[in-house]
Design a protein around this motif. Structure first.
Motif, PDB file in Angstrom:
ATOM      1  N   LEU A   7       0.813  -1.216   0.000  1.00 17.39           N
ATOM      2  CA  LEU A   7       0.000   0.000   0.000  1.00 17.39           C
ATOM      3  C   LEU A   7       0.841   1.258   0.000  1.00 17.39           C
ATOM      4  N   ASN A  32      -4.047   0.505  -2.651  1.00 18.30           N
ATOM      5  CA  ASN A  32      -3.490  -0.818  -2.948  1.00 18.30           C
ATOM      6  C   ASN A  32      -2.899  -0.770  -4.349  1.00 18.30           C
ATOM      7  N   VAL A  59      -8.600  -3.838   1.275  1.00 17.97           N
ATOM      8  CA  VAL A  59      -8.542  -2.965   0.103  1.00 17.97           C
ATOM      9  C   VAL A  59      -8.401  -3.864  -1.120  1.00 17.97           C
ATOM     10  N   SER A  63      -7.147  -0.525  -5.905  1.00  8.69           N
ATOM     11  CA  SER A  63      -8.194   0.407  -5.500  1.00  8.69           C
ATOM     12  C   SER A  63      -7.771   1.167  -4.248  1.00  8.69           C
ATOM     13  N   THR A  64      -8.649   2.040  -3.787  1.00  6.96           N
ATOM     14  CA  THR A  64      -8.358   2.930  -2.668  1.00  6.96           C
ATOM     15  C   THR A  64      -9.419   2.785  -1.587  1.00  6.96           C
ATOM     16  N   CYS A  65      -8.990   2.895  -0.345  1.00  9.56           N
ATOM     17  CA  CYS A  65      -9.904   2.896   0.798  1.00  9.56           C
ATOM     18  C   CYS A  65      -9.642   4.179   1.585  1.00  9.56           C
TER      19      CYS A  65
END
Length: 126
Positions: A7, A32, A59, A63-65
């Motif tokens: 990450l 990620n 995640v 993609s993004t969290c």
């Protein structure tokens, strides 16, 4: 930005303005950059002063969290105007996203050993 194998964590320092008797909020992005699912856990050195949502999660690949961190209202300024609070983000590969909330909350999920990659990020609070 803090960069790891699994990450990227943005920002690398959390800046909260000191406004007495007012709650303030910041967002942290977990990005990620792999083709695998990544489980994460967020901890703080001062859990009574902060509300973190979500504290754990997965995640998805590429993609993004977003994690929201709220600092509780402070009644008085620190005597030396310095904040020693820190946040600690741990991440591990999650087998095809199979990591459930119950699994993520278990300490062994983030324990090092058996060749497991556990990334750790430390973020200071200003």
């Amino acid at each position: 930005m803090s960069t790891g194998v699994l990450l990227n964590v943005e920002p690398s320092v959390l800046k909260f303005p000191l406004e007495l008797k007012k709650q303030s909020s910041r967002s942290m992005k977990l990005i990620n950059k792999t083709d695998k699912h990544a489980a994460f856990k967020v901890k703080t050195t001062n859990p009574r002063n902060y509300c973190v949502r979500p504290t754990t999660g997965v995640v998805s690949p590429r993609s993004t969290c977003h994690v929201t961190i709220k600092m509780q209202a402070q009644n008085e300024a620190p005597y030396d105007m310095r904040c020693k609070d820190k946040f600690f983000v741990q991440t591990v590969y999650a087998a095809d996203g199979a990591a459930t909330t119950e699994k993520i909350k278990k300490p062994e999920m983030f324990s090092k050993g058996d060749g497991k990659v556990v990334e750790e990020f430390k973020l200071r609070v200003l």
